[in-house]
Design an enzyme around this catalytic site. Sequence first.
Site, mmCIF file in Angstrom:
data_model
loop_
_atom_site.group_PDB
_atom_site.id
_atom_site.type_symbol
_atom_site.label_atom_id
_atom_site.label_comp_id
_atom_site.label_asym_id
_atom_site.label_seq_id
_atom_site.Cartn_x
_atom_site.Cartn_y
_atom_site.Cartn_z
ATOM 1 N N ASP A 18 35.341 46.773 34.358
ATOM 2 C CA ASP A 18 34.442 46.822 33.215
ATOM 3 C C ASP A 18 33.553 48.061 33.338
ATOM 4 O OD1 ASP A 18 32.781 45.765 31.000
ATOM 5 O OD2 ASP A 18 31.303 45.402 32.582
ATOM 6 N N ASP A 20 30.190 48.833 31.176
ATOM 7 C CA ASP A 20 28.751 48.597 31.059
ATOM 8 C C ASP A 20 28.270 47.456 31.948
ATOM 9 O OD1 ASP A 20 27.696 50.526 29.106
ATOM 10 O OD2 ASP A 20 29.210 49.619 27.808
#
Length: 158
Positions: A18, A20
């Site tokens: 991922d 953010d």
Amino acid sequence: MRGHRLEQPPDKLVLVVDLDETLVYALRKDRAPPPVLSAADETPGLAQLDCTTVVLGDEQFDVLLRPGAVEFLHRMAKHYEIFLYTMGTQEYVSQILPVLDPDGLVFTPGHVCVWTPEHDRTTKELARVGADERQVLILDDALYAVSYTHLTLPTTPY
């Protein structure tokens, strides 16, 4: 960029990371800055962190790299096919990738999945990566966004 059907070498598994709050922290410039710990905490101050500015339309964001993120990605690239999967837009990601992977050695073409209008913005779809789930490990701070929680190693949000 969209994921593609992966033709992975038999000696490498797939690591889906991922963006953010796992690798970076983005803060709109018109908001208060994040708290900065003092030198007594042995944590670098904001000025010492890797930071870049991202411009999206008329908004600007300070994007802080999680300490050690670049080194981590380079180490993991020796052992995994790495995919970046984010609910961010192509415009956003294209400004962060040069900081995360300046030589393009970690996220090779087709190894970045970004949000597009035809995809759900609340759930990440492993099918976009194109790998057999038995060969996948996911690093994400938001378990609610991953439908394959049994494959996910939750990270502390940055």
